[in-house]
Design a protein around this motif. Structure first.
Motif, PDB file in Angstrom:
ATOM      1  N   TYR A 110       5.772  -3.481  -8.664  1.00  0.00           N
ATOM      2  CA  TYR A 110       6.020  -3.823  -7.622  1.00  0.00           C
ATOM      3  C   TYR A 110       5.645  -5.345  -7.764  1.00  0.00           C
ATOM      4  N   ALA A 111       4.611  -5.696  -8.462  1.00  0.00           N
ATOM      5  CA  ALA A 111       4.178  -7.032  -8.475  1.00  0.00           C
ATOM      6  C   ALA A 111       5.129  -7.526  -9.369  1.00  0.00           C
ATOM      7  N   SER A 112       5.517  -7.278 -10.757  1.00  0.00           N
ATOM      8  CA  SER A 112       6.463  -7.721 -11.803  1.00  0.00           C
ATOM      9  C   SER A 112       8.000  -8.120 -10.705  1.00  0.00           C
ATOM     10  N   GLY A 113       8.163  -7.505  -9.857  1.00  0.00           N
ATOM     11  CA  GLY A 113       9.683  -7.630  -9.255  1.00  0.00           C
ATOM     12  C   GLY A 113       9.465  -8.558  -7.977  1.00  0.00           C
ATOM     13  N   SER A 114       8.151  -8.642  -7.378  1.00  0.00           N
ATOM     14  CA  SER A 114       8.051  -9.432  -6.258  1.00  0.00           C
ATOM     15  C   SER A 114       7.122 -10.589  -6.544  1.00  0.00           C
ATOM     16  N   PHE A 115       6.233 -10.754  -7.737  1.00  0.00           N
ATOM     17  CA  PHE A 115       5.553 -11.874  -7.836  1.00  0.00           C
ATOM     18  C   PHE A 115       4.505 -12.041  -7.059  1.00  0.00           C
ATOM     19  N   ARG A 116       4.083 -10.933  -6.099  1.00  0.00           N
ATOM     20  CA  ARG A 116       3.127 -10.916  -5.284  1.00  0.00           C
ATOM     21  C   ARG A 116       1.688 -10.249  -6.202  1.00  0.00           C
ATOM     22  N   PHE A 117       1.268 -10.946  -7.205  1.00  0.00           N
ATOM     23  CA  PHE A 117       0.230 -10.405  -7.947  1.00  0.00           C
ATOM     24  C   PHE A 117      -1.181 -10.337  -7.358  1.00  0.00           C
ATOM     25  N   PHE A 118      -1.346 -11.390  -6.621  1.00  0.00           N
ATOM     26  CA  PHE A 118      -2.776 -11.145  -5.960  1.00  0.00           C
ATOM     27  C   PHE A 118      -2.812 -10.112  -5.012  1.00  0.00           C
ATOM     28  N   GLU A 119      -1.675 -10.173  -3.973  1.00  0.00           N
ATOM     29  CA  GLU A 119      -1.817  -8.916  -3.145  1.00  0.00           C
ATOM     30  C   GLU A 119      -1.593  -7.703  -3.705  1.00  0.00           C
ATOM     31  N   THR A 120      -1.059  -7.482  -4.515  1.00  0.00           N
ATOM     32  CA  THR A 120      -0.648  -6.232  -5.186  1.00  0.00           C
ATOM     33  C   THR A 120      -1.869  -5.773  -5.915  1.00  0.00           C
ATOM     34  N   TYR A 121      -2.366  -6.450  -6.829  1.00  0.00           N
ATOM     35  CA  TYR A 121      -3.824  -5.763  -7.498  1.00  0.00           C
ATOM     36  C   TYR A 121      -4.984  -6.000  -6.725  1.00  0.00           C
TER      37      TYR A 121
ATOM     38  N   ALA B 213       4.152   7.057 -13.694  1.00  0.00           N
ATOM     39  CA  ALA B 213       4.059   6.606 -12.553  1.00  0.00           C
ATOM     40  C   ALA B 213       2.901   6.843 -11.870  1.00  0.00           C
ATOM     41  N   ASP B 214       1.609   6.248 -12.302  1.00  0.00           N
ATOM     42  CA  ASP B 214       0.351   6.398 -11.568  1.00  0.00           C
ATOM     43  C   ASP B 214       0.215   5.210 -10.595  1.00  0.00           C
ATOM     44  N   LEU B 215      -0.794   5.029 -10.325  1.00  0.00           N
ATOM     45  CA  LEU B 215      -1.329   4.154  -9.278  1.00  0.00           C
ATOM     46  C   LEU B 215      -1.073   2.493 -10.059  1.00  0.00           C
ATOM     47  N   THR B 216      -1.599   2.321 -11.175  1.00  0.00           N
ATOM     48  CA  THR B 216      -1.495   1.179 -11.752  1.00  0.00           C
ATOM     49  C   THR B 216       0.161   0.924 -12.023  1.00  0.00           C
ATOM     50  N   GLN B 217       0.687   1.631 -12.725  1.00  0.00           N
ATOM     51  CA  GLN B 217       2.148   1.780 -12.920  1.00  0.00           C
ATOM     52  C   GLN B 217       2.798   1.156 -11.823  1.00  0.00           C
ATOM     53  N   MET B 218       2.727   1.813 -10.530  1.00  0.00           N
ATOM     54  CA  MET B 218       3.389   1.483  -9.379  1.00  0.00           C
ATOM     55  C   MET B 218       3.069  -0.065  -8.977  1.00  0.00           C
ATOM     56  N   GLY B 219       1.721  -0.269  -8.948  1.00  0.00           N
ATOM     57  CA  GLY B 219       1.397  -1.769  -8.752  1.00  0.00           C
ATOM     58  C   GLY B 219       2.158  -2.784  -9.684  1.00  0.00           C
ATOM     59  N   LYS B 220       2.129  -2.307 -11.002  1.00  0.00           N
ATOM     60  CA  LYS B 220       2.629  -3.269 -11.935  1.00  0.00           C
ATOM     61  C   LYS B 220       4.360  -3.350 -11.919  1.00  0.00           C
TER      62      LYS B 220
ATOM     63  N   PHE C 135       0.743  -1.062   0.061  1.00  0.00           N
ATOM     64  CA  PHE C 135      -0.085   0.162   0.039  1.00  0.00           C
ATOM     65  C   PHE C 135       1.008   1.254  -0.048  1.00  0.00           C
ATOM     66  N   SER C 136       1.893   1.161   0.744  1.00  0.00           N
ATOM     67  CA  SER C 136       2.938   2.186   0.784  1.00  0.00           C
ATOM     68  C   SER C 136       3.374   2.727  -0.342  1.00  0.00           C
ATOM     69  N   ILE C 137       3.671   1.607  -1.264  1.00  0.00           N
ATOM     70  CA  ILE C 137       4.452   1.774  -2.643  1.00  0.00           C
ATOM     71  C   ILE C 137       3.480   2.313  -3.616  1.00  0.00           C
ATOM     72  N   VAL C 138       2.382   1.636  -3.554  1.00  0.00           N
ATOM     73  CA  VAL C 138       1.258   1.789  -4.712  1.00  0.00           C
ATOM     74  C   VAL C 138       0.642   3.302  -4.358  1.00  0.00           C
ATOM     75  N   ALA C 139       0.526   3.536  -3.089  1.00  0.00           N
ATOM     76  CA  ALA C 139       0.016   4.936  -2.724  1.00  0.00           C
ATOM     77  C   ALA C 139       0.649   6.031  -3.295  1.00  0.00           C
ATOM     78  N   LYS C 140       2.169   5.744  -3.800  1.00  0.00           N
ATOM     79  CA  LYS C 140       2.690   6.826  -4.285  1.00  0.00           C
ATOM     80  C   LYS C 140       2.234   7.495  -5.747  1.00  0.00           C
ATOM     81  N   GLY C 141       1.477   6.423  -6.397  1.00  0.00           N
ATOM     82  CA  GLY C 141       0.993   6.900  -7.671  1.00  0.00           C
ATOM     83  C   GLY C 141      -0.425   7.363  -7.635  1.00  0.00           C
ATOM     84  N   VAL C 142      -1.028   7.562  -6.477  1.00  0.00           N
ATOM     85  CA  VAL C 142      -2.307   8.027  -6.515  1.00  0.00           C
ATOM     86  C   VAL C 142      -2.460   9.444  -6.722  1.00  0.00           C
TER      87      VAL C 142
END
Length: 277
Positions: free
Chosen positions: A229-240, A220-227, A41-48
């Motif tokens: 993070y997910a591509s680097g951590s493979f935490r797709f379910f939690e991230t999206y 670097a919007d909300l979706t891009q920040m999530g994408k 959430f802290s990473i994704v929120a940067k793109g809000v």
């Protein structure tokens, strides 16, 4: 024998909202208590803020252009009507994603070439430097694409709202000696707003969601920040899940606010009509 008057249906209890609030509360607890969800959430929120900026600026520009197109489409000039209709029909037929790519990789380079050609004498005199394509930020390319795409739809919303105004009131304004600009400003537009507001609010909510398309340009919007993070951590379910959660907070919250505003305007109209009666 006369039939008994039918009682007005009472609005359904918003069970859907109760369920949505329960899900939102559950995810909020997870974000607070679970370190993984908190980190995401802290990473994704940067793109809000980028998402909000793109939406507000794009929608404001699209509304201004849409209103202009609606006025052109209803003018007495055949040329203006045809220009407005050409713009609306062409732009509405192009998917937003395709328009985004076109503005970003065709429109922006074309603009730079035209700008350099027009300012060549100033560049040769050393007064300004030559513009490069990279000087046009991807963020503004995305905003311009959304502005162009949504202005065509918003113009039809304005046109329908303006046409819904009773022509008798316009004729009465003419009889009072009001100019066309005054008739539009004081008579037509205030009444049209009540018809325009619901579909205009829907377009605003739709733009919040479509702003996620700017992520294809690397903005670097909300979706891009999530994408990322997910591509680097493979935490797709939690991230999206978190990305969807934030988008729902924005869209559902705005939708409820617009409904409350519509009800307030409706009550004000009813009170005014009751007072005049």
């Amino acid at each position: 024998m006369t039939a008994a008057p039918k009682q007005a249906d009472k609005p359904d209890f918003p069970w859907w909202l109760l369920a949505a609030c329960a899900i939102a509360l559950f995810l909020a607890v997870q974000i607070v208590l679970n370190d993984l969800y908190s980190q995401i959430f802290s990473i994704v929120a940067k793109g809000v803020w980028i998402t909000i900026f793109v939406t507000l600026v794009g929608f404001a520009l699209a509304t201004a252009i849409g209103l202009l197109l609606a006025v052109m489409g209803l003018s007495k000039s055949l040329a203006l009507r045809q220009i407005a209709r050409f713009y609306v029909e062409i732009v509405r037929g192009i998917p937003i994603l395709v328009l985004l790519f076109y503005i970003a990789f065709v429109g922006a380079p074309g603009f730079v070439i035209a700008w350099n050609a027009l300012t060549a004498p100033l560049a040769e005199a050393g007064l300004i430097g030559e513009m490069k394509v990279r000087d046009v930020s991807l963020l503004w390319r995305a905003i311009i694409a959304l502005t162009i795409g949504y202005s065509a739809f918003i113009s039809e919303v304005f046109r329908a709202g303006i046409l819904a105004v009773d022509g008798g009131q316009v004729e009465a304004a003419k009889a009072l000696g009001l100019s066309p600009v005054q008739r539009f400003r004081f008579i037509v537009l205030p009444q049209a707003i009540r018809t325009i507001l619901p579909p205009l609010g829907n377009d605003f909510i739709a733009m919040i969601k479509d702003s996620s398309l700017v992520s294809v340009l690397g903005v670097a919007d909300l979706t891009q920040m999530g994408k990322v993070y997910a591509s680097g951590s493979f935490r797709f379910f939690e991230t999206y899940s978190i990305v969807a959660y934030v988008y729902l907070l924005l869209t559902v919250g705005l939708s409820l606010g617009l409904r409350a505003l519509e009800k307030r305007l409706r009550r004000a109209d009813e009170a005014r009509m009751g007072g005049s009666g």
